[in-house]
Write a protein that holds these residues in place. Structure first.
Motif, PDB file in Angstrom:
ATOM      1  N   TYR A  78      -8.323 -10.562   2.190  1.00  0.00           N
ATOM      2  CA  TYR A  78      -8.030 -11.945   2.526  1.00  0.00           C
ATOM      3  C   TYR A  78      -9.135 -12.534   3.369  1.00  0.00           C
ATOM      4  N   GLN A  81     -11.704  -3.745   3.771  1.00  0.00           N
ATOM      5  CA  GLN A  81     -10.308  -3.340   3.849  1.00  0.00           C
ATOM      6  C   GLN A  81      -9.394  -4.533   3.632  1.00  0.00           C
ATOM      7  N   ASP A  82      -9.803  -5.707   4.092  1.00  0.00           N
ATOM      8  CA  ASP A  82      -8.933  -6.862   4.092  1.00  0.00           C
ATOM      9  C   ASP A  82      -9.438  -7.899   3.093  1.00  0.00           C
ATOM     10  N   GLY A 102      -2.615 -10.421  -3.953  1.00  0.00           N
ATOM     11  CA  GLY A 102      -3.419  -9.540  -3.114  1.00  0.00           C
ATOM     12  C   GLY A 102      -4.324  -8.620  -3.923  1.00  0.00           C
ATOM     13  N   GLY A 103      -3.759  -8.009  -4.934  1.00  0.00           N
ATOM     14  CA  GLY A 103      -4.523  -7.063  -5.742  1.00  0.00           C
ATOM     15  C   GLY A 103      -5.606  -7.752  -6.552  1.00  0.00           C
ATOM     16  N   SER A 123      -6.134   0.045  -1.713  1.00  0.00           N
ATOM     17  CA  SER A 123      -4.804   0.174  -1.118  1.00  0.00           C
ATOM     18  C   SER A 123      -3.958  -1.072  -1.342  1.00  0.00           C
ATOM     19  N   ALA A 124      -4.582  -2.209  -1.732  1.00  0.00           N
ATOM     20  CA  ALA A 124      -3.786  -3.403  -2.031  1.00  0.00           C
ATOM     21  C   ALA A 124      -3.396  -3.460  -3.500  1.00  0.00           C
TER      22      ALA A 124
END
Ligand SMILES: Nc1ncnc2c1ncn2[C@@H]1O[C@H](COP(=O)(O)OP(=O)(O)OP(=O)(O)O)[C@@H](O)[C@H]1O
Ligand SMILES: Nc1ncnc2c1ncn2[C@@H]1O[C@H](COP(=O)(O)OP(=O)(O)OP(=O)(O)O)[C@@H](O)[C@H]1O
Ligand code: SF4
Ligand code: SF4
Ligand SMILES: [Mg+2]
Ligand SMILES: [Mg+2]
Lengths: 332, 321
Positions: free
Chosen positions: A106, A103-104, A162-163, A188-189
């Motif tokens: 980063y 999900q993240d 981010g994407g 979602s990013a």
């Protein structure tokens, strides 16, 4: 070809300890507190299909994903992959056949590694490239596949948006040729045009390589596009499972209906979306009976005391709701 | 037009690298009025987050503002000292970032972080600050806030952490809110709640909101106007209804077509073929020309600036007269 089961969850549960620090508990005489993040979830995924998990924030979707790939241990229940229990010693080779997209984007990429090394790592770990040249070629191919350029391999994660980082994690997940991919909010990013490219790519890979997906997303329109079947979770429990088409056209469980009514309206027809009634109760103290009863327009006395169990309905769908099972509410 | 609360003029953000200077934001201008929500959309990597970072003064070196001006309520803020900027951030500008994990410190509880921020910006004692923190957590929809306040960030789900970041950004009731993907990690029901909160701050406090998001549904419901970015430049800007339903720029049209819609089933989604150019290989003329089906001679060597097009403004030569 028979629809053979690839992954099966049997009565899976996971608790977390969320007690306040020891000192506060002692001083204020508080008990330990635990949170049932996933509570008796059972479902199966057939080879080659995409099962989507949806539900409000905090309902346990990521926890299910992490239990499957072995990042969390089970508090109870069993998870079977290709017929073998993932808790068995000697099941490690099975895990190699699955990968997860987090999900993240980063937190999941090592900031000190160049992107090419991040993508290459699973290939090296599984000995999938005969030599350095083949490895470099495979990494370049993967980066191109997700819409990045081979030169991007030289850069570090912080140099990407981010994407773009999410595309790196997708390339990495695909690099070891997994059969089964757990995708936690994979797009979602991403902006909608890159999202369309990635979703089309995932579908294309599924058709070409026969991949199986567990797909977690908040975006029900995205889910409607990618999923063959959909599972709806509420407060750690699975409340409805059905074919994607059936679920979106004729949701049965009152919670599923509420979620579908709350989808943002792009038409801006002036009709504001039906606001979701009430709030998610605290998972620390779930309501007795059906966890959805405080928000449910169909709740009655039985709902407030007796927990509904998931039962198969005609047509192969599963719903955990007294009203549906009693025939008090039918199709929309 | 009313006096703008935020005004960005000819902003240029650069990254000097060994192989030359990368221009990540190029000649970007826009305004946001008090009480207005400006949605910012565009291709991944188009420079949306960097624009937000430039406004709040948090560009990470070697990235730097190479040209242009940023004004907050008439006052220039792009050339302030880091110290002066720190005072403005949090108090007059609230920032919500794309990555909830890195904006929370894993070593401190949610409550410690909220109370600290509240004490810096509001005139309250510690106990009052804690009450205010519980209130804020309830406002962003965290169940059992009086217990969860003592948890650490890793105890929270992705969406819950994002709501904590939102609570942090809003605690001083700032004039300008820069929100970078505030609802991406959230499901539709919490999303609706956060959107309502942002709208309320705009409406009641006359705050200006810059809302960066990929979610066109959120834009449709929240924004008054929308700016569309491509390769560091403004492609189109205009009222939300027009940009969504009657986009003028060919990139915006492609973007709108690729939105998945409920009830379309499992078909292949419409996509814009090709990818946005690398920052070191932006073509001359219109940056969208390699992917544009409507390009003509002029697009290949002349760069278009935003010009009136239908009810919006689009940087596209189709509308030159
Ligand atoms: N390591 C942990 N320790 C304590 N509690 C946890 C932990 N991980 C998750 N939880 C709790 O378990 C519940 C489910 O979390 P999970 O991350 O699975 O939700 P989710 O459905 O993925 O939500 P989101 O859509 O916001 O990502 C939440 O209440 C969360 O606070
Ligand atoms: N430290 C850096 N060094 C070099 N290039 C960078 C750096 N940080 C960002 N960039 C580049 O600047 C461009 C703009 O990035 P930005 O994060 O603003 O994109 P974005 O529009 O927010 O995209 P997303 O929607 O994916 O978040 C990207 O192409 C990115 O690769
Ligand atoms: S069991 Fe009762 S409360 Fe729960 S969803 Fe069904 S009708 Fe509503
Ligand atoms: S200026 Fe030309 S290339 Fe650019 S979007 Fe308009 S028509 Fe297409
Ligand atoms: Mg999650
Ligand atoms: Mg960004």
């Amino acid at each position: 070809m028979p629809a053979e089961t690839l992954l099966e969850l049997v009565d899976v549960g996971r608790e977390f300890d969320v007690s306040r620090p020891w000192l506060n508990r002692v001083l204020e005489g508080e008990p330990r507190r635990s949170l049932q993040a996933v509570d008796g979830v059972s479902f199966s995924i057939r080879r080659g299909e995409t099962l989507a998990l949806v539900g409000e924030s905090g309902c346990g979707k990521s926890t299910v994903a992490r239990l499957i790939v072995g990042l969390y241990t089970l508090s109870r229940g069993r998870i079977l992959f290709d017929g073998a229990d993932l808790a068995d010693p000697g099941s490690a080779p099975l895990r190699r056949r699955m990968q997860m997209i987090f999900q993240d984007p980063y937190a999941s990429l090592n900031p000190r590694w160049r992107v090419r090394d991040i993508v290459a790592e699973p290939i090296v770990a599984h000995g999938l490239a005969p030599d350095a040249k083949a490895l470099a070629a495979r990494v370049a191919e993967l980066l191109t596949q997700v819409g990045l350029a081979p030169e991007d391999g030289e850069r570090f994660p912080h140099e990407f948006s981010g994407g773009q980082r999410q595309r790196v994690s997708i390339a990495r997940a695909l690099s070891s040729n997994p059969e089964f991919l757990v995708c936690d909010e994979p797009t979602s990013a991403l902006d909608v045009s890159v999202q369309a490219q990635i979703l089309n790519l995932m579908k294309d890979l599924q058709q070409r390589l026969g991949l199986t997906y567990l797909f977690i997303s908040h975006n029900l329109a995205v889910v409607a596009h990618v999923a063959t079947r959909v599972g709806v979770m509420y407060l750690g429990r699975l409340v409805e499972v059905a074919d994607a088409k059936t679920l979106f056209e004729r949701p049965r469980h009152p919670y599923t209906r509420m979620l579908i009514d709350a989808i943002p309206d792009l038409e801006m027809s002036g009709k504001s979306r039906t606001p979701v009634a009430g709030e998610v109760p605290s998972p620390l103290t779930p309501p007795p009976g059906c966890a959805f009863n405080p928000r449910c327009p169909h709740a009655n006395e039985r709902c407030r005391t007796e927990r509904p169990v998931p039962l198969e309905l005609p047509g192969g769908r599963i719903a955990a709701c007294h009203a549906v099972q009693e025939g008090r509410i039918g199709d929309l | 037009m009313t006096e703008s609360l935020l005004s960005v003029r000819n902003l240029r953000v650069e990254f000097p690298t060994r192989r030359g200077t990368l221009v990540a934001v190029d000649d970007l201008s826009f305004d946001i009025a008090p009480g207005e929500v400006l949605g910012v959309v565009g291709e991944s990597g188009a420079g949306k987050s960097l624009t937000g970072m430039a406004i709040i003064g948090l560009l990470e070196p070697p990235g730097r503002i190479a040209a242009g001006e940023i004004r907050l309520e008439g006052e220039r803020i792009d050339n302030l000292s880091p110290e002066a900027m720190r005072r403005i951030r949090g108090k007059r500008i609230g920032a919500i970032f794309q990555d909830p994990l890195t904006s929370l410190n894993p070593l401190f509880t949610i409550g410690e972080q909220l109370v600290e921020t509240i004490l810096v910006h509001l005139d309250l004692n510690e106990a009052q600050a804690r009450d205010r923190a519980v209130e804020l957590l309830a406002e962003v929809g965290i169940p059992a806030p009086e217990i969860r306040i003592d948890n650490y960030p890793h105890h929270f789900s992705g969406g819950m952490r994002q709501r904590v970041v939102i609570a942090l950004a809003l605690c001083a009731r700032p004039r300008l809110i820069v929100a970078d993907e505030p609802t991406t990690a959230l499901d539709v029901s919490i999303q609706a709640q956060i959107i309502e909160l942002l709208r309320k701050l705009a409406r009641e406090n006359g705050a200006a909101v810059m809302l960066i998001t990929h979610d066109m549904g959120v834009i449709a419901e929240t924004a008054d106007r929308v700016a569309v970015m491509y390769a560091g430049r403004l492609a189109e800007i205009g009222p939300v209804k027009d940009v969504i339903h009657a986009p003028q720029h060919p990139y915006t049209s492609g973007l709108m077509r690729s939105i998945p819609k409920l009830g379309e089933g499992r078909e292949t989604l419409a996509q814009i073929d090709g990818a946005m150019p690398r920052l070191n290989a932006i073509p001359p003329g219109c940056a969208f020309n390699p992917r544009c089906l409507k390009r003509f001679d002029r697009c290949m060597h002349d760069r278009p600036s935003p010009m009136p097009a239908g009810a919006t403004e689009a940087a596209c030569w189709l509308y030159a007269r």
